[in-house]
Design a protein around this motif. Structure first.
Motif, PDB file in Angstrom:
ATOM      1  N   MET A  26      82.052 -18.566  27.196  1.00 56.73           N
ATOM      2  CA  MET A  26      82.535 -17.933  25.978  1.00 56.73           C
ATOM      3  C   MET A  26      82.438 -16.412  26.054  1.00 56.73           C
ATOM      4  SD  MET A  26      83.810 -20.090  24.110  1.00 56.73           S
ATOM      5  CE  MET A  26      84.006 -19.267  22.527  1.00 56.73           C
ATOM      6  N   ALA A  27      81.428 -15.918  26.810  1.00 58.05           N
ATOM      7  CA  ALA A  27      81.253 -14.470  26.909  1.00 58.05           C
ATOM      8  C   ALA A  27      82.495 -13.802  27.497  1.00 58.05           C
ATOM      9  CB  ALA A  27      80.033 -14.160  27.754  1.00 58.05           C
ATOM     10  N   ASP A  28      83.262 -14.550  28.286  1.00 61.09           N
ATOM     11  CA  ASP A  28      84.460 -13.996  28.918  1.00 61.09           C
ATOM     12  C   ASP A  28      85.681 -14.059  28.016  1.00 61.09           C
ATOM     13  OD1 ASP A  28      83.141 -13.452  31.151  1.00 61.09           O
ATOM     14  OD2 ASP A  28      83.772 -15.242  32.253  1.00 61.09           O
ATOM     15  N   GLU A  29      85.568 -14.729  26.901  1.00 63.54           N
ATOM     16  CA  GLU A  29      86.745 -14.953  26.074  1.00 63.54           C
ATOM     17  C   GLU A  29      87.178 -13.667  25.382  1.00 63.54           C
ATOM     18  OE1 GLU A  29      88.770 -17.439  25.735  1.00 63.54           O
ATOM     19  OE2 GLU A  29      87.622 -18.441  27.308  1.00 63.54           O
ATOM     20  N   PHE A  30      88.456 -13.362  25.493  1.00 66.14           N
ATOM     21  CA  PHE A  30      88.983 -12.249  24.710  1.00 66.14           C
ATOM     22  C   PHE A  30      90.462 -12.525  24.461  1.00 66.14           C
ATOM     23  CE2 PHE A  30      89.514 -11.120  29.142  1.00 66.14           C
ATOM     24  CZ  PHE A  30      90.797 -10.603  29.197  1.00 66.14           C
ATOM     25  N   ILE A  31      90.981 -11.913  23.394  1.00 68.38           N
ATOM     26  CA  ILE A  31      92.379 -12.134  23.029  1.00 68.38           C
ATOM     27  C   ILE A  31      93.061 -10.773  22.914  1.00 68.38           C
ATOM     28  CG2 ILE A  31      93.911 -12.943  21.158  1.00 68.38           C
ATOM     29  CD1 ILE A  31      91.675 -14.911  20.383  1.00 68.38           C
ATOM     30  N   VAL A  32      94.221 -10.631  23.536  1.00 70.82           N
ATOM     31  CA  VAL A  32      95.022  -9.414  23.360  1.00 70.82           C
ATOM     32  C   VAL A  32      96.456  -9.817  23.077  1.00 70.82           C
ATOM     33  CG1 VAL A  32      95.889  -7.290  24.415  1.00 70.82           C
ATOM     34  CG2 VAL A  32      93.553  -8.036  24.906  1.00 70.82           C
ATOM     35  N   THR A  33      96.899  -9.596  21.849  1.00 69.49           N
ATOM     36  CA  THR A  33      98.323  -9.746  21.490  1.00 69.49           C
ATOM     37  C   THR A  33      98.683  -8.490  20.693  1.00 69.49           C
ATOM     38  OG1 THR A  33      98.215 -10.699  19.251  1.00 69.49           O
ATOM     39  CG2 THR A  33      97.831 -12.223  21.089  1.00 69.49           C
ATOM     40  N   PRO A  34      99.977  -8.276  20.408  1.00 70.47           N
ATOM     41  CA  PRO A  34     100.325  -7.073  19.624  1.00 70.47           C
ATOM     42  C   PRO A  34      99.687  -7.067  18.236  1.00 70.47           C
ATOM     43  CG  PRO A  34     102.281  -7.993  20.674  1.00 70.47           C
ATOM     44  CD  PRO A  34     101.172  -8.986  20.874  1.00 70.47           C
ATOM     45  N   TRP A  35      99.250  -8.223  17.745  1.00 71.28           N
ATOM     46  CA  TRP A  35      98.751  -8.281  16.366  1.00 71.28           C
ATOM     47  C   TRP A  35      97.275  -8.646  16.294  1.00 71.28           C
ATOM     48  CZ3 TRP A  35     103.323 -11.005  17.751  1.00 71.28           C
ATOM     49  CH2 TRP A  35     104.476 -10.265  17.520  1.00 71.28           C
ATOM     50  N   GLU A  36      96.683  -8.981  17.400  1.00 70.67           N
ATOM     51  CA  GLU A  36      95.289  -9.376  17.373  1.00 70.67           C
ATOM     52  C   GLU A  36      94.604  -8.991  18.688  1.00 70.67           C
ATOM     53  OE1 GLU A  36      94.581 -13.610  17.315  1.00 70.67           O
ATOM     54  OE2 GLU A  36      92.602 -13.337  16.407  1.00 70.67           O
ATOM     55  N   VAL A  37      93.490  -8.253  18.552  1.00 73.58           N
ATOM     56  CA  VAL A  37      92.676  -7.956  19.731  1.00 73.58           C
ATOM     57  C   VAL A  37      91.250  -8.355  19.374  1.00 73.58           C
ATOM     58  CG1 VAL A  37      91.823  -6.142  21.256  1.00 73.58           C
ATOM     59  CG2 VAL A  37      94.182  -6.058  20.447  1.00 73.58           C
ATOM     60  N   LYS A  38      90.666  -9.238  20.167  1.00 77.18           N
ATOM     61  CA  LYS A  38      89.335  -9.774  19.848  1.00 77.18           C
ATOM     62  C   LYS A  38      88.494  -9.882  21.110  1.00 77.18           C
ATOM     63  CE  LYS A  38      89.206 -12.935  15.952  1.00 77.18           C
ATOM     64  NZ  LYS A  38      89.699 -14.272  15.669  1.00 77.18           N
ATOM     65  N   GLY A  39      87.215  -9.552  20.967  1.00 74.55           N
ATOM     66  CA  GLY A  39      86.302  -9.733  22.089  1.00 74.55           C
ATOM     67  C   GLY A  39      86.285  -8.522  23.016  1.00 74.55           C
ATOM     68  N   VAL A  40      85.368  -8.543  23.965  1.00 74.34           N
ATOM     69  CA  VAL A  40      85.271  -7.444  24.933  1.00 74.34           C
ATOM     70  C   VAL A  40      86.325  -7.694  26.008  1.00 74.34           C
ATOM     71  CG1 VAL A  40      83.778  -6.238  26.569  1.00 74.34           C
ATOM     72  CG2 VAL A  40      82.806  -7.205  24.468  1.00 74.34           C
ATOM     73  N   ILE A  41      87.264  -6.761  26.130  1.00 76.99           N
ATOM     74  CA  ILE A  41      88.403  -6.993  27.031  1.00 76.99           C
ATOM     75  C   ILE A  41      87.984  -6.768  28.481  1.00 76.99           C
ATOM     76  CG2 ILE A  41      90.747  -6.243  27.644  1.00 76.99           C
ATOM     77  CD1 ILE A  41      90.941  -5.167  24.713  1.00 76.99           C
ATOM     78  N   ASP A  42      88.289  -7.745  29.329  1.00 80.98           N
ATOM     79  CA  ASP A  42      88.125  -7.566  30.768  1.00 80.98           C
ATOM     80  C   ASP A  42      89.483  -7.104  31.294  1.00 80.98           C
ATOM     81  OD1 ASP A  42      88.212  -7.954  33.520  1.00 80.98           O
ATOM     82  OD2 ASP A  42      86.694  -9.531  33.456  1.00 80.98           O
ATOM     83  N   TYR A  43      89.583  -5.795  31.569  1.00 77.37           N
ATOM     84  CA  TYR A  43      90.899  -5.227  31.884  1.00 77.37           C
ATOM     85  C   TYR A  43      91.439  -5.713  33.228  1.00 77.37           C
ATOM     86  CZ  TYR A  43      90.868  -2.432  27.687  1.00 77.37           C
ATOM     87  OH  TYR A  43      90.883  -2.059  26.370  1.00 77.37           O
ATOM     88  N   ASP A  44      90.539  -6.082  34.154  1.00 72.75           N
ATOM     89  CA  ASP A  44      91.020  -6.647  35.423  1.00 72.75           C
ATOM     90  C   ASP A  44      91.666  -8.002  35.181  1.00 72.75           C
ATOM     91  OD1 ASP A  44      90.244  -4.583  37.101  1.00 72.75           O
ATOM     92  OD2 ASP A  44      88.166  -5.289  37.095  1.00 72.75           O
ATOM     93  N   LYS A  45      90.989  -8.803  34.363  1.00 73.83           N
ATOM     94  CA  LYS A  45      91.532 -10.129  34.059  1.00 73.83           C
ATOM     95  C   LYS A  45      92.850 -10.021  33.306  1.00 73.83           C
ATOM     96  CE  LYS A  45      87.757 -13.337  34.078  1.00 73.83           C
ATOM     97  NZ  LYS A  45      86.611 -13.706  33.285  1.00 73.83           N
ATOM     98  N   LEU A  46      92.943  -8.995  32.447  1.00 74.46           N
ATOM     99  CA  LEU A  46      94.165  -8.843  31.649  1.00 74.46           C
ATOM    100  C   LEU A  46      95.372  -8.552  32.544  1.00 74.46           C
ATOM    101  CD1 LEU A  46      94.922  -9.028  28.691  1.00 74.46           C
ATOM    102  CD2 LEU A  46      94.590  -6.567  28.485  1.00 74.46           C
ATOM    103  N   VAL A  47      95.147  -7.735  33.579  1.00 73.19           N
ATOM    104  CA  VAL A  47      96.213  -7.451  34.551  1.00 73.19           C
ATOM    105  C   VAL A  47      96.705  -8.757  35.180  1.00 73.19           C
ATOM    106  CG1 VAL A  47      96.534  -6.497  36.877  1.00 73.19           C
ATOM    107  CG2 VAL A  47      95.678  -5.045  35.070  1.00 73.19           C
ATOM    108  N   GLU A  48      95.747  -9.613  35.524  1.00 77.35           N
ATOM    109  CA  GLU A  48      96.127 -10.924  36.104  1.00 77.35           C
ATOM    110  C   GLU A  48      96.858 -11.784  35.079  1.00 77.35           C
ATOM    111  OE1 GLU A  48      92.906 -13.248  37.809  1.00 77.35           O
ATOM    112  OE2 GLU A  48      92.205 -11.357  38.707  1.00 77.35           O
ATOM    113  N   ARG A  49      96.282 -11.818  33.874  1.00 80.18           N
ATOM    114  CA  ARG A  49      96.839 -12.682  32.825  1.00 80.18           C
ATOM    115  C   ARG A  49      98.271 -12.266  32.481  1.00 80.18           C
ATOM    116  NH1 ARG A  49      93.455 -13.147  27.234  1.00 80.18           N
ATOM    117  NH2 ARG A  49      91.744 -13.959  28.470  1.00 80.18           N
TER     118      ARG A  49
END
Ligand code: TYM
Length: 377
Positions: free
Chosen positions: A5-28
Motif C-alpha cells: 500500500m505504501a507504493d500506491e499513488f494516483i495521478v489523473t488530471p483531476w485527482e492526485v493522491k499519495g506520494v508519487i514515485d516519479y520513476d514508476k509514473l514514467v513506466e505507467r
C-alpha cells in the motif's frame, strides 16, 4: 499486503493522491526520462538551460528530441499550454508557465494558451458557467503577468472560441470511444457526457498552428505530468486526422505545504501559496509547513535534517531559488544541521513575498493588455 500500500499513488488530471514515485509514473504512462544528453542538447541550442530542466523538475517527455531535430532543420514548433480556471492561481501552476515563457524567449515561437472554463463547469467546480468565466479572466491577468510575448501569444476561453475549436474537436471525438475514456480516466455510468467528450476539446490546440499555417507544424506542450492522459488520447488521434503527434515536457508536481502525500491543490487552501496571498498569509502558511527537521533544535544540530522530504526545501528547489550554489548550500547546511528550520522558513517566506509583490505589480499592468492576447470567435 500493507507493505504494498505504501507504493500506491494516483495521478489523473483531476485527482492526485499519495506520494508519487516519479520513476514508476514514467513506466505507467509510457513516457521517457529527460536525460543529461537531452539537457546538454538544449544548452547547445538555447545557449543555456532553465534550472527547472537542469534540476529534473521537468523530468519526463514525449518526442522532445524530435521537436529539437525539426527545430535544427529550420522547422519551428508551436507551444501549447493551459489552465482550468477553478480558483485563484497558485505557485504550482506557475511551473509550466515559467518554463513555457523561457522556451518562447529562447526559441522565438508562438504559444496557444487554452482556458478551459467548460472543463471546470462540467467537472462540477461551479454551478454556473459565468462563475468559471469570472475566475478565468482573473487567471488571464496572472498568465499575462508571467511575461509572455504579446506578439507571439494567443489566449482563449473554450466557450468564447468554440466556433474555431468545435470542427476540430468533433473530428478528434470520432476516434475516442467510451472504452478509451474509461480505460484512461476510469469514467463510468455516473459521468456526464460532457466529461466524456471533454478531452476532444483539450486536444484541439495541438493542431491550431497547423490549421493556421495550412501545413503541419510540430506542437510542444509543457505541463504538469497529471495532464499527460489527455495527450495520450490526442497523440493517438493526431495521425488519423493527418497531423503530427504533439510532443510533451512533463513536470513533477509541487507538493502542498503539509507534505509529499498531496500536490499543491486549490482544494486545500491552507496548504497552498496563492499568487494573491498577502505577506501575513504567506508567512503564516510557510511557518506551518512540514519540514524534514528533527523534533528539537538540539537534535537537529547534532543529527542534521532531511531536505529530501521537506516541502520548504521543495519550494526552494522547484521555483524560488534560481541560484544553483545557494540551493546547494541550503541542502548541505540542512543535512549538516547548521541550518535550522525556523531560519530556513523565514528565508523562503522572504523570497516568496518578494516574488508575489513583483507578480502583483505586473498583474496590475496586465489589466490594460488583455485584448492584445485574446482570441475570440
Ligand atoms: P490546471 O489548471 O489544473 O493546471 C494548470 C497547469 O498547472 C499544472 N499544475 C501543477 N504543476 C506543478 N505542481 C502542481 N502542484 C500543479 N498543479 C497544477 C498542471 O499540470 C497544468 O499544466 N485541464 C487543464 C487545463 C489545460 C492544459 C492544457 C494544461 C488545457 N489545455 C494544456 C496543460 C496543457 C487544467 O485543468 O490545468
Amino acid at each position: 499486503m500493507p507493505g504494498e500500500m505504501a507504493d500506491e499513488f494516483i495521478v489523473t488530471p483531476w485527482e492526485v493522491k499519495g506520494v508519487i514515485d516519479y520513476d514508476k509514473l514514467v513506466e505507467r504512462f509510457g513516457t521517457q526520462r529527460i536525460d543529461e544528453t537531452m539537457i546538454e542538447r538544449v544548452r547547445r541550442i538555447a545557449g543555456e538551460v532553465h534550472p527547472m530542466l537542469a534540476r529534473g523538475i521537468f523530468y519526463s517527455h514525449r518526442d522532445f528530441n524530435w521537436i529539437l531535430d525539426e527545430y535544427e532543420k529550420g522547422n519551428k514548433f508551436a507551444l501549447y499550454t493551459g489552465r482550468g480556471p477553478s480558483s485563484g492561481v497558485h505557485v504550482g501552476h506557475m511551473l509550466p508557465w515559467i518554463l513555457t515563457k523561457w522556451l518562447q524567449d529562447k526559441f522565438h515561437v508562438k504559444l496557444y494558451f487554452q482556458i478551459t472554463d467548460d472543463e471546470k463547469y462540467l467537472f462540477k467546480d461551479f454551478d454556473s458557467l459565468d462563475d468559471a468565466k469570472k475566475i478565468a479572466y482573473d487567471n488571464i491577468l496572472d498568465i499575462i503577468a508571467t511575461g509572455f510575448d504579446p506578439k507571439l501569444t494567443k489566449i482563449f476561453l473554450d466557450t468564447e472560441y468554440i466556433g474555431h475549436l468545435y470542427p476540430v474537436a468533433i473530428r478528434v471525438s470520432k476516434h475516442v470511444t467510451f472504452s478509451i475514456t474509461r480505460a484512461v480516466f476510469g469514467f463510468g455510468h455516473s459521468n456526464n457526457v460532457g466529461e466524456i467528450f471533454y478531452t476532444s476539446i483539450q486536444a484541439v490546440p495541438c493542431f491550431l498552428e497547423s490549421i493556421e499555417q495550412g501545413s503541419n507544424v510540430p506542437c510542444l506542450i509543457p505541463c504538469g505530468i497529471d495532464q499527460d492522459p489527455h495527450f495520450r488520447i490526442a497523440r493517438d488521434a493526431a495521425p488519423l486526422l493527418g497531423y503530427y503527434k504533439p510532443a510533451l515536457l512533463h513536470s513533477k508536481l509541487l507538493p502542498g505545504l503539509r507534505g509529499f502525500g498531496e500536490k499543491m491543490s486549490s482544494s486545500q487552501p491552507e496548504t497552498v501559496i496563492f499568487l494573491s496571498d498577502g505577506e501575513k498569509q504567506v508567512r503564516h502558511k510557510i511557518s506551518n509547513a512540514l519540514t524534514g527537521g528533527r523534533p528539537t533544535v538540539e537534535e537537529h544540530r547534532r543529527l542534521g535534517g532531511n531536505p529530501d522530504i521537506c516541502v520548504v526545501y521543495a519550494n526552494y528547489q522547484f521555483i524560488f531559488e534560481p541560484d544553483e550554489n545557494h540551493l546547494k548550500s541550503v541542502y548541505d547546511t540542512c543535512r549538516s544541521g547548521a541550518r535550522i528550520c525556523g531560519d530556513c522558513k523565514v528565508e523562503l517566506a522572504d523570497k516568496i513575498v518578494d516574488y508575489l509583490r513583483k507578480h502583483e505589480e505586473r498583474k496590475e499592468k496586465a489589466r490594460d493588455h488583455v485584448d492584445e492576447f485574446m482570441l475570440r470567435d
